[in-house]
Motif scaffolding. Structure first.
Motif, PDB file in Angstrom:
ATOM      1  N   VAL A  20     -50.342-103.159  68.851  1.00 52.09           N
ATOM      2  CA  VAL A  20     -51.723-102.679  68.744  1.00 52.09           C
ATOM      3  C   VAL A  20     -51.794-101.533  67.734  1.00 52.09           C
ATOM      4  CG1 VAL A  20     -53.730-101.839  70.012  1.00 52.09           C
ATOM      5  CG2 VAL A  20     -52.098-103.334  71.143  1.00 52.09           C
ATOM      6  N   ARG A  21     -50.716-100.768  67.667  1.00 52.45           N
ATOM      7  CA  ARG A  21     -50.698 -99.677  66.694  1.00 52.45           C
ATOM      8  C   ARG A  21     -50.822-100.240  65.280  1.00 52.45           C
ATOM      9  NH1 ARG A  21     -46.132 -96.561  68.064  1.00 52.45           N
ATOM     10  NH2 ARG A  21     -47.421 -95.677  69.709  1.00 52.45           N
ATOM     11  N   TYR A  59     -57.520 -91.424  75.868  1.00 54.20           N
ATOM     12  CA  TYR A  59     -56.968 -92.678  76.385  1.00 54.20           C
ATOM     13  C   TYR A  59     -57.420 -92.911  77.821  1.00 54.20           C
ATOM     14  CZ  TYR A  59     -53.681 -92.343  72.467  1.00 54.20           C
ATOM     15  OH  TYR A  59     -53.115 -92.246  71.231  1.00 54.20           O
ATOM     16  N   GLY A  74     -46.024 -99.750  70.491  1.00 58.41           N
ATOM     17  CA  GLY A  74     -47.419 -99.998  70.145  1.00 58.41           C
ATOM     18  C   GLY A  74     -48.142-100.960  71.063  1.00 58.41           C
ATOM     19  N   LEU A  75     -47.681-101.091  72.300  1.00 58.40           N
ATOM     20  CA  LEU A  75     -48.312-102.051  73.209  1.00 58.40           C
ATOM     21  C   LEU A  75     -49.197-101.397  74.270  1.00 58.40           C
ATOM     22  CD1 LEU A  75     -45.429-104.627  73.747  1.00 58.40           C
ATOM     23  CD2 LEU A  75     -47.303-104.680  72.119  1.00 58.40           C
ATOM     24  N   GLY A  76     -49.369-100.086  74.169  1.00 57.43           N
ATOM     25  CA  GLY A  76     -50.308 -99.436  75.085  1.00 57.43           C
ATOM     26  C   GLY A  76     -49.677 -98.743  76.278  1.00 57.43           C
ATOM     27  N   LYS A  77     -48.378 -98.495  76.217  1.00 55.96           N
ATOM     28  CA  LYS A  77     -47.725 -97.847  77.360  1.00 55.96           C
ATOM     29  C   LYS A  77     -48.197 -96.397  77.499  1.00 55.96           C
ATOM     30  CE  LYS A  77     -43.559 -98.574  75.804  1.00 55.96           C
ATOM     31  NZ  LYS A  77     -43.951 -99.156  74.490  1.00 55.96           N
ATOM     32  N   THR A  78     -48.165 -95.679  76.391  1.00 60.32           N
ATOM     33  CA  THR A  78     -48.595 -94.285  76.429  1.00 60.32           C
ATOM     34  C   THR A  78     -50.089 -94.202  76.797  1.00 60.32           C
ATOM     35  OG1 THR A  78     -46.918 -93.663  74.825  1.00 60.32           O
ATOM     36  CG2 THR A  78     -48.808 -92.194  75.020  1.00 60.32           C
ATOM     37  N   HIS A  79     -50.850 -95.127  76.250  1.00 60.57           N
ATOM     38  CA  HIS A  79     -52.283 -95.189  76.565  1.00 60.57           C
ATOM     39  C   HIS A  79     -52.487 -95.291  78.083  1.00 60.57           C
ATOM     40  CE1 HIS A  79     -56.442 -96.765  75.237  1.00 60.57           C
ATOM     41  NE2 HIS A  79     -56.490 -96.570  76.537  1.00 60.57           N
ATOM     42  N   LYS A 113     -61.316-103.544  68.410  1.00 64.55           N
ATOM     43  CA  LYS A 113     -61.017-102.483  67.433  1.00 64.55           C
ATOM     44  C   LYS A 113     -61.897-102.612  66.187  1.00 64.55           C
ATOM     45  CE  LYS A 113     -57.680-100.691  69.902  1.00 64.55           C
ATOM     46  NZ  LYS A 113     -57.699 -99.384  70.499  1.00 64.55           N
ATOM     47  N   VAL A 167     -58.108-102.537  76.492  1.00 63.58           N
ATOM     48  CA  VAL A 167     -58.472-103.962  76.551  1.00 63.58           C
ATOM     49  C   VAL A 167     -57.436-104.705  77.395  1.00 63.58           C
ATOM     50  CG1 VAL A 167     -58.929-106.045  75.215  1.00 63.58           C
ATOM     51  CG2 VAL A 167     -59.515-103.794  74.272  1.00 63.58           C
ATOM     52  N   GLU A 175     -54.382-101.384  64.674  1.00 60.75           N
ATOM     53  CA  GLU A 175     -55.266-100.252  64.395  1.00 60.75           C
ATOM     54  C   GLU A 175     -55.086 -99.750  62.962  1.00 60.75           C
ATOM     55  OE1 GLU A 175     -55.936 -98.093  68.728  1.00 60.75           O
ATOM     56  OE2 GLU A 175     -54.373 -97.335  67.415  1.00 60.75           O
ATOM     57  N   ASN A 218     -61.358 -97.758  77.809  1.00 57.73           N
ATOM     58  CA  ASN A 218     -61.151 -98.255  76.447  1.00 57.73           C
ATOM     59  C   ASN A 218     -59.802 -98.969  76.276  1.00 57.73           C
ATOM     60  OD1 ASN A 218     -59.351 -96.146  76.164  1.00 57.73           O
ATOM     61  ND2 ASN A 218     -60.703 -94.887  74.918  1.00 57.73           N
TER      62      ASN A 218
HETATM   63  P1  ADP Z   1     -46.804 -97.508  73.094  1.00 58.04           P
HETATM   64  O1  ADP Z   1     -46.763 -96.246  73.882  1.00 58.04           O
HETATM   65  O2  ADP Z   1     -46.603 -98.739  73.933  1.00 58.04           O
HETATM   66  O3  ADP Z   1     -45.901 -97.503  71.899  1.00 58.04           O
HETATM   67  P2  ADP Z   1     -49.528 -96.687  72.587  1.00 58.04           P
HETATM   68  O4  ADP Z   1     -50.009 -96.541  73.985  1.00 58.04           O
HETATM   69  O5  ADP Z   1     -49.227 -95.441  71.842  1.00 58.04           O
HETATM   70  O6  ADP Z   1     -48.280 -97.682  72.522  1.00 58.04           O
HETATM   71  O7  ADP Z   1     -50.599 -97.568  71.793  1.00 58.04           O
HETATM   72  C1  ADP Z   1     -50.710 -97.553  70.385  1.00 58.04           C
HETATM   73  C2  ADP Z   1     -52.160 -97.556  70.001  1.00 58.04           C
HETATM   74  O8  ADP Z   1     -52.750 -98.787  70.384  1.00 58.04           O
HETATM   75  C3  ADP Z   1     -52.958 -96.471  70.696  1.00 58.04           C
HETATM   76  O9  ADP Z   1     -53.918 -95.969  69.794  1.00 58.04           O
HETATM   77  C4  ADP Z   1     -53.635 -97.196  71.837  1.00 58.04           C
HETATM   78  O10 ADP Z   1     -54.874 -96.611  72.169  1.00 58.04           O
HETATM   79  C5  ADP Z   1     -53.828 -98.586  71.282  1.00 58.04           C
HETATM   80  N1  ADP Z   1     -53.748 -99.620  72.306  1.00 58.04           N
HETATM   81  C6  ADP Z   1     -52.633-100.168  72.823  1.00 58.04           C
HETATM   82  N2  ADP Z   1     -52.916-101.112  73.731  1.00 58.04           N
HETATM   83  C7  ADP Z   1     -54.261-101.161  73.808  1.00 58.04           C
HETATM   84  C8  ADP Z   1     -55.172-101.948  74.568  1.00 58.04           C
HETATM   85  N3  ADP Z   1     -54.773-102.877  75.438  1.00 58.04           N
HETATM   86  N4  ADP Z   1     -56.504-101.743  74.376  1.00 58.04           N
HETATM   87  C9  ADP Z   1     -56.923-100.816  73.503  1.00 58.04           C
HETATM   88  N5  ADP Z   1     -56.126-100.052  72.752  1.00 58.04           N
HETATM   89  C10 ADP Z   1     -54.800-100.206  72.897  1.00 58.04           C
END
Ligand code: ADP
Ligand code: MG
Length: 395
Positions: free
Chosen positions: A275-276, A82, A120-125, A251, A88, A279, A86
């Motif tokens: 986003v999850r 992460y 699934g919005l990219g927080k952990t990412h 993706k 977006v 994917e 990568n």
């Molecule tokens: P959250 O922690 O908000 O629930 P994650 O960070 O686990 O969400 O994101 C879920 C998946 O979506 C991961 O595989 C992550 O890489 C992907 N993802 C989320 N936001 C983006 C983004 N803006 N661009 C690319 N991939 C993203």
């Protein structure tokens, strides 16, 4: 492309001489400066912060001295896959992205930083991206899920190693804690986190917290900890239509699929705002291909049912029956609510659609949703997003 040294020359002719001694790599979006020592690095970072914040590109600084050995034998929990590269960026996550990029280059610049938003919005990412970038720049970082932080604390407590535990978390440059909502009810963990928090703040180090809800909506967490959470910057992360579109394209490419209209529309129409989920859906297409025969003319009412069901991870028929299961119950009430507000169906029509002989249950369900919208910000926000999506499909 702008040239960093040229820019600097116009600004500060003395500094440019010094900068010429460093290795400088420049791309259209960023500049990487490698200094010989840590002292130079500190100077450059300060110089950039005070004098060059308007250069218009991201500036990264690293020194030849750092790196090796420092992070060894220390499990920092950061996943290399992460990164900022990568991730977006669009309207709904841009602020979170920018501030994260900034704190990873300059830990402590916005501390604490609290990011929240749905699943699934990219927080952990983003947390891992901060970790990776900061490590590259030589900072010491640790990433923990709140649950794992808690387990680590309990284990240390049992083994009489609490001091080591405190030491470990208090000496980092950046502490990343994911899913902070799981601190609910864990009193001792909260006490220990508070201590770590205080000691990092005293040293002007960076704390970055992530949760699925606003700090004020987290239950059973001590007042004093919440007040620390809200003492810094709080940023909400979301997913708007345009950003979703960029992510879908990105993706599809990533999975080696075409990015023509047919594919893009198919994913856009069949996924919600996660986003999850996008994917997962693209992975399925990769295996099964596009199944267009499954699409048939459906009534508006069925569309509402199916979109609401999908949003909650359910099937349309799940919503047609009465249930006590919390998630289904809420989804059912929301579907009824939209049948009323968007399709203007009568209460008795709605009752029939949802397997009831009279109109009172529809009336009750819709009132419940209205009440909840007024008191629960997250719920209200979710309905706004869902409504936008529904309008697009039933118009
Ligand atoms: P959250 O922690 O908000 O629930 P994650 O960070 O686990 O969400 O994101 C879920 C998946 O979506 C991961 O595989 C992550 O890489 C992907 N993802 C989320 N936001 C983006 C983004 N803006 N661009 C690319 N991939 C993203
Ligand atoms: Mg997460």
């Amino acid at each position: 492309m702008r040239d960093f040294l040229l820019f600097l020359e116009n600004r500060d002719r003395f500094a440019v001489g010094l900068f010429r001694q460093f290795k400088i790599e420049e791309t259209p979006t960023r500049v990487l400066i490698v200094t010989p020592t840590l002292e130079y690095k500190a100077w450059v970072l300060e110089y950039i912060r005070s004098r060059l914040s308007d250069y218009g590109k991201e500036i990264l600084v690293t020194s030849k001295e750092e790196g090796k050995g420092k992070q060894e034998s220390f499990d920092d929990g950061i996943q290399a896959k992460y990164t900022f590269e990568n991730f977006v960026v669009g309207k709904s996550n841009e602020l979170a992205y920018k501030v994260c990029a900034e704190v990873s280059a300059c830990p402590g610049s916005y501390s604490p930083l609290f990011i929240y938003g749905g699943v699934g919005l990219g927080k952990t990412h983003l947390l891992h991206a901060v970790g990776n970038r900061a490590k590259m720049l030589g900072y010491k970082v640790v990433y923990k899920q709140a649950n794992d932080f808690s387990e680590d604390m309990i284990k240390s407590l049992k083994q009489g190693k609490l001091e080591e535990f405190r030491e470990k978390y208090s000496q980092v440059d950046i502490l990343l804690i994911d899913d902070v909502q799981f601190l609910s009810g864990k009193e001792r963990t909260q006490v220990e986190l508070f201590r770590v928090f205080e000691s990092l703040q005293a040293r002007e180090r960076q704390i970055l917290l992530v949760s699925d809800r606003h700090p004020k909506d987290i239950e059973d967490v001590s007042e004093r900890l919440i007040s620390r959470f809200v003492s810094g910057i709080i940023i909400e992360i979301g997913l708007d239509e345009e950003t979703k579109l960029s992510i879908v394209r990105h993706k599809l490419l990533l999975f080696g699929l075409p990015t023509d209209r047919r594919h893009v529309d198919y994913v856009m129409e069949n996924t919600g705002y996660s986003v999850r989920e996008i994917e997962g859906f693209i992975k399925t297409i990769k295996l099964t291909g596009i199944k267009e025969e499954g699409r048939k003319e459906t009534s508006k009412e069925e569309k509402v049912l199916s979109l609401v069901a999908r949003h909650f991870g359910l099937k349309p028929n799940d919503l047609r029956r009465e249930t006590r299961e919390r998630k289904v119950l809420v989804a059912r009430q929301v579907a009824m609510y939209f049948c009323k507000t968007l399709l203007h169906m009568s209460y008795s029509q709605i009752g029939k659609t949802f397997g009831k002989s009279d109109h009172t249950s529809a009336l009750y369900a819709i009132r419940k949703v209205e009440e909840k919208r007024c008191t629960d910000r997250r719920f209200d926000y979710m309905l706004q997003v869902l409504e936008k999506n529904l309008r697009k499909h039933i118009s």
